[in-house]
Design a protein around this motif. Structure first.
Motif, PDB file in Angstrom:
ATOM      1  N   GLY A   1       0.741   2.922   1.586  1.00 32.97           N
ATOM      2  CA  GLY A   1      -0.353   1.980   1.816  1.00 32.97           C
ATOM      3  C   GLY A   1      -0.431   0.952   0.701  1.00 32.97           C
ATOM      4  N   CYS A   2      -1.364   0.027   0.831  1.00 32.63           N
ATOM      5  CA  CYS A   2      -1.487  -1.023  -0.181  1.00 32.63           C
ATOM      6  C   CYS A   2      -2.919  -1.547  -0.242  1.00 32.63           C
ATOM      7  N   ASN A   3      -3.419  -1.718  -1.467  1.00 33.08           N
ATOM      8  CA  ASN A   3      -4.779  -2.249  -1.660  1.00 33.08           C
ATOM      9  C   ASN A   3      -4.759  -3.671  -2.198  1.00 33.08           C
ATOM     10  N   LYS A   4      -3.596  -4.323  -2.202  1.00 34.14           N
ATOM     11  CA  LYS A   4      -3.497  -5.581  -2.934  1.00 34.14           C
ATOM     12  C   LYS A   4      -3.896  -6.798  -2.097  1.00 34.14           C
ATOM     13  N   PHE A   5      -3.694  -6.761  -0.833  1.00 32.67           N
ATOM     14  CA  PHE A   5      -4.096  -7.864   0.053  1.00 32.67           C
ATOM     15  C   PHE A   5      -3.579  -9.228  -0.390  1.00 32.67           C
ATOM     16  N   CYS A   6      -2.300  -9.349  -0.672  1.00 35.27           N
ATOM     17  CA  CYS A   6      -1.692 -10.667  -0.859  1.00 35.27           C
ATOM     18  C   CYS A   6      -1.957 -11.412   0.463  1.00 35.27           C
ATOM     19  N   THR A   7      -2.280 -12.696   0.381  1.00 34.61           N
ATOM     20  CA  THR A   7      -2.852 -13.357   1.563  1.00 34.61           C
ATOM     21  C   THR A   7      -1.892 -13.469   2.755  1.00 34.61           C
ATOM     22  N   TYR A   8      -0.584 -13.417   2.497  1.00 39.07           N
ATOM     23  CA  TYR A   8       0.390 -13.581   3.583  1.00 39.07           C
ATOM     24  C   TYR A   8       0.749 -12.252   4.244  1.00 39.07           C
ATOM     25  N   CYS A   9       0.297 -11.135   3.668  1.00 45.74           N
ATOM     26  CA  CYS A   9       0.953  -9.857   3.972  1.00 45.74           C
ATOM     27  C   CYS A   9       0.161  -8.971   4.920  1.00 45.74           C
ATOM     28  N   ILE A  10       0.862  -8.396   5.858  1.00 47.53           N
ATOM     29  CA  ILE A  10       0.247  -7.566   6.898  1.00 47.53           C
ATOM     30  C   ILE A  10       0.158  -6.095   6.483  1.00 47.53           C
ATOM     31  N   VAL A  11       0.903  -5.734   5.430  1.00 50.23           N
ATOM     32  CA  VAL A  11       1.019  -4.317   5.067  1.00 50.23           C
ATOM     33  C   VAL A  11      -0.328  -3.608   4.827  1.00 50.23           C
ATOM     34  N   PRO A  12      -1.286  -4.213   4.101  1.00 47.67           N
ATOM     35  CA  PRO A  12      -2.562  -3.505   3.910  1.00 47.67           C
ATOM     36  C   PRO A  12      -3.246  -3.181   5.239  1.00 47.67           C
ATOM     37  N   PHE A  13      -2.975  -3.984   6.264  1.00 50.72           N
ATOM     38  CA  PHE A  13      -3.579  -3.734   7.575  1.00 50.72           C
ATOM     39  C   PHE A  13      -2.778  -2.699   8.364  1.00 50.72           C
TER      40      PHE A  13
ATOM     41  N   GLN B   1       4.906   0.997  -1.473  1.00 50.16           N
ATOM     42  CA  GLN B   1       4.698  -0.458  -1.443  1.00 50.16           C
ATOM     43  C   GLN B   1       4.501  -0.965  -2.866  1.00 50.16           C
ATOM     44  N   ASN B   2       3.792  -0.177  -3.668  1.00 52.45           N
ATOM     45  CA  ASN B   2       3.611  -0.493  -5.089  1.00 52.45           C
ATOM     46  C   ASN B   2       3.658   0.803  -5.865  1.00 52.45           C
ATOM     47  N   VAL B   3       4.834   1.169  -6.369  1.00 54.48           N
ATOM     48  CA  VAL B   3       4.920   2.467  -7.050  1.00 54.48           C
ATOM     49  C   VAL B   3       4.079   2.496  -8.317  1.00 54.48           C
TER      50      VAL B   3
ATOM     51  N   SER C   1       7.927  -2.428  -7.549  1.00 54.92           N
ATOM     52  CA  SER C   1       6.932  -2.567  -8.614  1.00 54.92           C
ATOM     53  C   SER C   1       6.129  -3.841  -8.400  1.00 54.92           C
ATOM     54  N   PHE C   2       4.833  -3.748  -8.644  1.00 54.25           N
ATOM     55  CA  PHE C   2       3.931  -4.895  -8.494  1.00 54.25           C
ATOM     56  C   PHE C   2       3.792  -5.563  -9.860  1.00 54.25           C
ATOM     57  N   PRO C   3       4.176  -6.850  -9.985  1.00 56.21           N
ATOM     58  CA  PRO C   3       4.237  -7.477 -11.319  1.00 56.21           C
ATOM     59  C   PRO C   3       2.949  -7.348 -12.135  1.00 56.21           C
TER      60      PRO C   3
HETATM   61 FE1  SF4 Z   1       0.798  -5.148  -0.843  1.00 54.11          FE
HETATM   62 FE2  SF4 Z   1       3.297  -5.996  -1.446  1.00 54.11          FE
HETATM   63 FE3  SF4 Z   1       2.059  -6.836   0.793  1.00 54.11          FE
HETATM   64 FE4  SF4 Z   1       1.189  -7.716  -1.587  1.00 54.11          FE
HETATM   65  S1  SF4 Z   1       3.255  -8.101  -0.680  1.00 54.11           S
HETATM   66  S2  SF4 Z   1      -0.095  -6.960   0.107  1.00 54.11           S
HETATM   67  S3  SF4 Z   1       1.540  -5.921  -2.860  1.00 54.11           S
HETATM   68  S4  SF4 Z   1       2.688  -4.728   0.327  1.00 54.11           S
END
Ligand code: SF4
Ligand code: 5AD
Length: 429
Positions: free
Chosen positions: A141-153, A186-188, A228-230
């Protein structure tokens, strides 16, 4: 992560009495694992269902799992009549139940519910993509919510596997002959187990760097980790790499853009400068650490000036590999509300320009390796030349070499004699 999910589902289905086949034509049930990170990946699903059940007809039972399943849910049944059941990203522990319902004639079976608390994360040896390399999810999962990214959803909130369980699995993998374990997520470096972490005896500035030391202490030959998340890439991660040789000298650190303006719009939480500080720390290591990245071109509002920043950064970082993507709006994400104003043509030109720069980086990175000796984990006999073995260095470069009696699974000392466009060639020393 999807490969790993498929491995876990295979393990589950085998233990439930199903027989896994690689031959699609002989299968009664076909389960498609899906990705929705870009639109193109999502379209593949409909193409594949159409091949398996042309016009929605046929006697196979077709199921969909993964991110498209989670996001589209019931609408999948309307989009493609060939689909019989849908299993969301956190329902992978119940695939067998969905299959049984579909087999007994229930129409449109769907499970998008949460993971059960006692979900078993283990993978049977037989279901692993390689006998020598194992993927081990440590956080999902992911809590980062980068604006382009669907993964948190599609994947929901971050959930970490307890460290004691990770260490137990690594020890077990080592015992069964696995040489290399990839800690995946997604972010180790957002790894955050509960209070009962089991990491108390290990030093570290963050739970992830403690975990790295704990896993290194198991003595398994190699440990790789990605992604890794920068923003959260603490210098102590590099300290851990400097201390333990079995922590591999490779860091995947997606930058996404070389323009602060775009990074802000992406809500990445890092700037070019803060990213470069991470890179500098990595470069200062006495070990030669390979660095790879992901980049998006054509994010809404990206100007020529912004893109110049990206080109400059890619040149400066001299990446060992860069995965470049054209921005693809994902419905439901904040960026999808912005006008997708960079034309397809511009996205394509920027993609190609960046690819050219990266080709130079790659050529430099590979030719630097010529004459050096690396430990290569022989993973398979090479397809083109049966006598040759093919495998990865600890810095994740592919090397082909004549086996001379060595077998897959062995770590061989190999001197690099030649660099071709994508691969290294060498001989055992
Ligand atoms: Fe999470 Fe990576 Fe998507 Fe950002 S790009 S919301 S860090 S999965
Ligand atoms: N469009 C293009 N690329 C994307 N990625 C994630 N979301 C998108 C999108 N909407 C890329 C990022 C990420 C990689 C896995 O996929 O670069 O790091």
């Amino acid at each position: 992560m999807n490969v790993s999910d498929s491995e876990r589902v295979s393990t589950l289905l085998e233990s439930e009495g199903f027989e896994i086949t690689a031959d699609e034509s002989s299968a009664d049930i076909v389960l498609l694992n899906t990705c929705s990170v870009r639109e193109k990946a999502e379209h593949k699903l409909y193409t594949r269902v159409g091949q398996i059940k042309p016009g929605g007809r046929g006697d196979k039972i077709v199921g969909v799992m993964g991110c498209v399943a989670q996001l589209e849910g019931e609408t999948l049944f309307e989009k493609d009549r060939g689909i019989d059941f849908v299993v969301g990203t956190r329902a992978v522990g119940r695939v067998h139940k969905a299959i049984r319902q579909a087999v007994s004639g229930n129409a449109k079976v769907i499970d998008l519910k949460d993971r059960e608390d006692d979900y078993d994360w283990t993978v049977a040896d037989k279901s692993r993509h390689s006998p020598y390399v194992a993927f081990l999810p440590i956080i999902e999962g992911c809590n980062k919510f980068c604006t382009y990214c669907i993964v948190p959803f599609s994947r929901g909130r971050e959930k970490s596997l307890p460290a004691s369980e990770i260490v137990r699995q690594v020890l077990e993998l080592r015992r069964t002959g696995v040489k290399e374990v990839h800690l995946i997520g997604q972010n180790v470096n957002s790894y955050r187990p509960g209070t009962e972490s089991g990491l108390e005896e290990f030093r570290g500035a963050t739970p992830f760097s403690r975990l790295l030391r704990a896993v290194a202490a198991t003595g398994i030959e190699r440990i790789k980790f990605t992604t890794s998340f920068p923003r959260d890439f603490h210098p102590d991660i590099v300290d851990a790499l400097d201390e333990y040789e079995n922590l591999c000298n490779w860091v995947h650190l997606p930058v996404q853009s070389g323009s602060d303006r775009i990074l802000r719009a992406m809500r990445r939480g890092h700037t070019v400068e803060s990213y470069m500080q991470r890179i500098e720390r990595i470069r200062r290591s006495p070990r030669e650490i390979a660095i790879t990245t992901d980049i998006i071109v054509g994010f809404p509002g990206e100007t020529d000036e912004d893109f110049r920043g990206t080109k400059e950064l890619v040149r400066d970082c001299g990446y060992d590999a860069a995965y470049i993507f054209k921005y693809s709006p994902r419905p439901g994400t904040p960026a999808a509300e912005l006008e997708d104003d960079v034309s397809d043509e511009t996205k394509k030109t920027r993609f190609l320009e960046l690819e050219e720069i990266q080709k130079e980086n790659l050529a430099r990175s590979l030719s630097n390796a010529v004459g050096k000796v690396y430990n290569v984990l022989a993973e398979k006999t090479s397809e083109r030349d049966g006598g040759h073995l093919s495998g990865h260095t600890s810095c994740h470069k592919v090397v082909n070499f004549p086996g001379n009696g060595a077998a897959p699974g062995e770590i061989c000392r190999v001197k690099i004699t030649e660099a071709k466009s994508n691969t290294l060639f060498g001989e055992r020393v």
